[in-house]
Design a protein around this motif. Structure first.
Motif, PDB file in Angstrom:
ATOM      1  N   ARG A   1      10.096  -7.881 -15.717  1.00 20.17           N
ATOM      2  CA  ARG A   1      10.777  -7.351 -14.688  1.00 20.17           C
ATOM      3  C   ARG A   1      12.043  -8.120 -13.979  1.00 20.17           C
ATOM      4  N   ASP A   2      12.403  -8.967 -14.794  1.00 19.64           N
ATOM      5  CA  ASP A   2      13.375  -9.957 -14.557  1.00 19.64           C
ATOM      6  C   ASP A   2      14.664  -9.314 -14.404  1.00 19.64           C
ATOM      7  N   ALA A   3      15.129  -8.264 -15.261  1.00 23.78           N
ATOM      8  CA  ALA A   3      16.178  -7.630 -15.141  1.00 23.78           C
ATOM      9  C   ALA A   3      16.416  -6.607 -14.048  1.00 23.78           C
ATOM     10  N   ALA A   4      15.273  -6.135 -13.470  1.00 23.45           N
ATOM     11  CA  ALA A   4      15.208  -5.508 -12.303  1.00 23.45           C
ATOM     12  C   ALA A   4      15.237  -6.035 -10.991  1.00 23.45           C
ATOM     13  N   MET A   5      15.046  -7.247 -10.884  1.00 24.36           N
ATOM     14  CA  MET A   5      14.785  -8.021  -9.748  1.00 24.36           C
ATOM     15  C   MET A   5      16.016  -8.958  -9.932  1.00 24.36           C
ATOM     16  N   GLY A   6      16.461  -9.245  -8.436  1.00 21.69           N
ATOM     17  CA  GLY A   6      17.455 -10.253  -8.084  1.00 21.69           C
ATOM     18  C   GLY A   6      16.761 -11.703  -7.578  1.00 21.69           C
ATOM     19  N   LYS A   7      17.836 -12.593  -7.299  1.00 29.42           N
ATOM     20  CA  LYS A   7      17.159 -13.851  -6.618  1.00 29.42           C
ATOM     21  C   LYS A   7      16.353 -13.700  -5.320  1.00 29.42           C
ATOM     22  N   PHE A   8      16.905 -12.891  -4.518  1.00 30.27           N
ATOM     23  CA  PHE A   8      16.234 -12.499  -3.476  1.00 30.27           C
ATOM     24  C   PHE A   8      15.030 -12.076  -3.641  1.00 30.27           C
ATOM     25  N   TRP A   9      14.597 -11.106  -4.327  1.00 29.01           N
ATOM     26  CA  TRP A   9      13.388 -10.587  -4.380  1.00 29.01           C
ATOM     27  C   TRP A   9      12.401 -11.401  -5.460  1.00 29.01           C
ATOM     28  N   ASN A  10      12.703 -12.213  -6.280  1.00 23.30           N
ATOM     29  CA  ASN A  10      12.252 -13.494  -6.625  1.00 23.30           C
ATOM     30  C   ASN A  10      11.285 -14.380  -5.907  1.00 23.30           C
ATOM     31  N   ILE A  11      12.368 -14.738  -4.707  1.00 23.06           N
ATOM     32  CA  ILE A  11      11.818 -15.543  -3.721  1.00 23.06           C
ATOM     33  C   ILE A  11      10.757 -14.920  -2.873  1.00 23.06           C
ATOM     34  N   VAL A  12      11.077 -13.627  -2.637  1.00 17.58           N
ATOM     35  CA  VAL A  12       9.977 -12.868  -1.823  1.00 17.58           C
ATOM     36  C   VAL A  12       8.769 -12.750  -2.592  1.00 17.58           C
ATOM     37  N   VAL A  13       8.862 -12.387  -3.858  1.00 11.47           N
ATOM     38  CA  VAL A  13       7.692 -12.378  -4.722  1.00 11.47           C
ATOM     39  C   VAL A  13       6.975 -13.752  -4.806  1.00 11.47           C
ATOM     40  N   GLY A  14       7.573 -14.593  -5.044  1.00 15.69           N
ATOM     41  CA  GLY A  14       7.204 -15.887  -5.162  1.00 15.69           C
ATOM     42  C   GLY A  14       6.275 -16.709  -3.891  1.00 15.69           C
ATOM     43  N   ILE A  15       6.821 -16.330  -2.835  1.00 14.50           N
ATOM     44  CA  ILE A  15       6.446 -16.446  -1.222  1.00 14.50           C
ATOM     45  C   ILE A  15       5.288 -15.775  -1.026  1.00 14.50           C
ATOM     46  N   VAL A  16       5.355 -14.395  -1.258  1.00 21.24           N
ATOM     47  CA  VAL A  16       4.067 -13.473  -0.960  1.00 21.24           C
ATOM     48  C   VAL A  16       2.924 -13.908  -1.966  1.00 21.24           C
ATOM     49  N   GLY A  17       3.451 -14.062  -3.328  1.00 25.42           N
ATOM     50  CA  GLY A  17       2.467 -14.345  -4.080  1.00 25.42           C
ATOM     51  C   GLY A  17       1.582 -15.349  -3.970  1.00 25.42           C
ATOM     52  N   SER A  18       2.364 -16.465  -3.302  1.00 22.66           N
ATOM     53  CA  SER A  18       1.840 -17.805  -3.152  1.00 22.66           C
ATOM     54  C   SER A  18       0.864 -17.660  -2.004  1.00 22.66           C
ATOM     55  N   PHE A  19       0.853 -16.922  -1.094  1.00 22.60           N
ATOM     56  CA  PHE A  19       0.087 -16.721   0.019  1.00 22.60           C
ATOM     57  C   PHE A  19      -0.927 -15.996  -0.563  1.00 22.60           C
ATOM     58  N   LEU A  20      -0.931 -14.931  -1.134  1.00 23.35           N
ATOM     59  CA  LEU A  20      -1.886 -14.318  -1.876  1.00 23.35           C
ATOM     60  C   LEU A  20      -2.822 -14.907  -2.886  1.00 23.35           C
ATOM     61  N   GLY A  21      -2.110 -15.451  -3.809  1.00 25.78           N
ATOM     62  CA  GLY A  21      -2.709 -16.395  -4.720  1.00 25.78           C
ATOM     63  C   GLY A  21      -3.688 -17.641  -4.002  1.00 25.78           C
ATOM     64  N   ASN A  22      -3.153 -18.239  -3.109  1.00 29.56           N
ATOM     65  CA  ASN A  22      -3.958 -19.260  -2.468  1.00 29.56           C
ATOM     66  C   ASN A  22      -4.954 -18.992  -1.504  1.00 29.56           C
ATOM     67  N   MET A  23      -4.814 -17.460  -1.009  1.00 28.94           N
ATOM     68  CA  MET A  23      -5.826 -16.906  -0.275  1.00 28.94           C
ATOM     69  C   MET A  23      -7.101 -16.575  -1.177  1.00 28.94           C
ATOM     70  N   ILE A  24      -6.779 -15.914  -2.339  1.00 30.53           N
ATOM     71  CA  ILE A  24      -7.799 -15.619  -3.275  1.00 30.53           C
ATOM     72  C   ILE A  24      -8.328 -16.731  -3.782  1.00 30.53           C
ATOM     73  N   MET A  25      -7.659 -17.996  -4.265  1.00 32.42           N
ATOM     74  CA  MET A  25      -8.328 -19.026  -4.885  1.00 32.42           C
ATOM     75  C   MET A  25      -9.152 -19.969  -3.729  1.00 32.42           C
ATOM     76  N   SER A  26      -8.730 -19.695  -2.728  1.00 30.46           N
ATOM     77  CA  SER A  26      -9.666 -20.622  -1.487  1.00 30.46           C
ATOM     78  C   SER A  26     -10.988 -19.933  -1.380  1.00 30.46           C
ATOM     79  N   LEU A  27     -11.077 -18.691  -1.678  1.00 25.63           N
ATOM     80  CA  LEU A  27     -12.426 -17.943  -1.447  1.00 25.63           C
ATOM     81  C   LEU A  27     -13.410 -18.114  -2.826  1.00 25.63           C
ATOM     82  N   ILE A  28     -12.830 -18.661  -3.783  1.00 26.27           N
ATOM     83  CA  ILE A  28     -13.576 -19.197  -4.989  1.00 26.27           C
ATOM     84  C   ILE A  28     -14.099 -20.577  -4.808  1.00 26.27           C
TER      85      ILE A  28
END
Length: 93
Positions: free
Chosen positions: A24-51
């Motif tokens: 999806r790199d062509a469809a996303m700009g730098k701003f959305w990459n940052i947003v996806v990375g930050i939200v994904g970080s919260f999501l991933g760390n929340m999921i991993m902390s449950l394991i």
């Protein structure tokens, strides 16, 4: 303050890597990459902390935690997969 700046930089890198993995790199700009990375970080760390035994990491730490980077990347990929399902009805990859 430096941790916050590092968090934004790592969020951008994680979001960019996830968008490359999900083709999806062509469809996303730098701003959305940052947003996806930050939200994904919260999501991933929340999921991993449950394991038990794995736990999440701290993406904004210096030096960066390997567990934090991996869980953030997994969270960002999952987030992009869900967004693909919502937008197009299929998962690219």
């Amino acid at each position: 303050m430096l941790g916050f700046i590092w968090f934004i930089i790592m969020g951008g890198i994680i979001g960019w890597l996830a968008s490359m993995v999900m083709n999806r790199d062509a469809a996303m700009g730098k701003f959305w990459n940052i947003v996806v990375g930050i939200v994904g970080s919260f999501l991933g760390n929340m999921i991993m902390s449950l394991i038990p035994g794995i736990g999440g990491g701290d993406l904004g730490a210096w030096p960066p935690s390997i567990a934090g980077v991996i869980s953030a990347l997994i969270g960002a990929i999952v987030l992009l997969g869900v967004l693909n399902l919502i937008q197009r009805g299929n998962v690219r990859g």
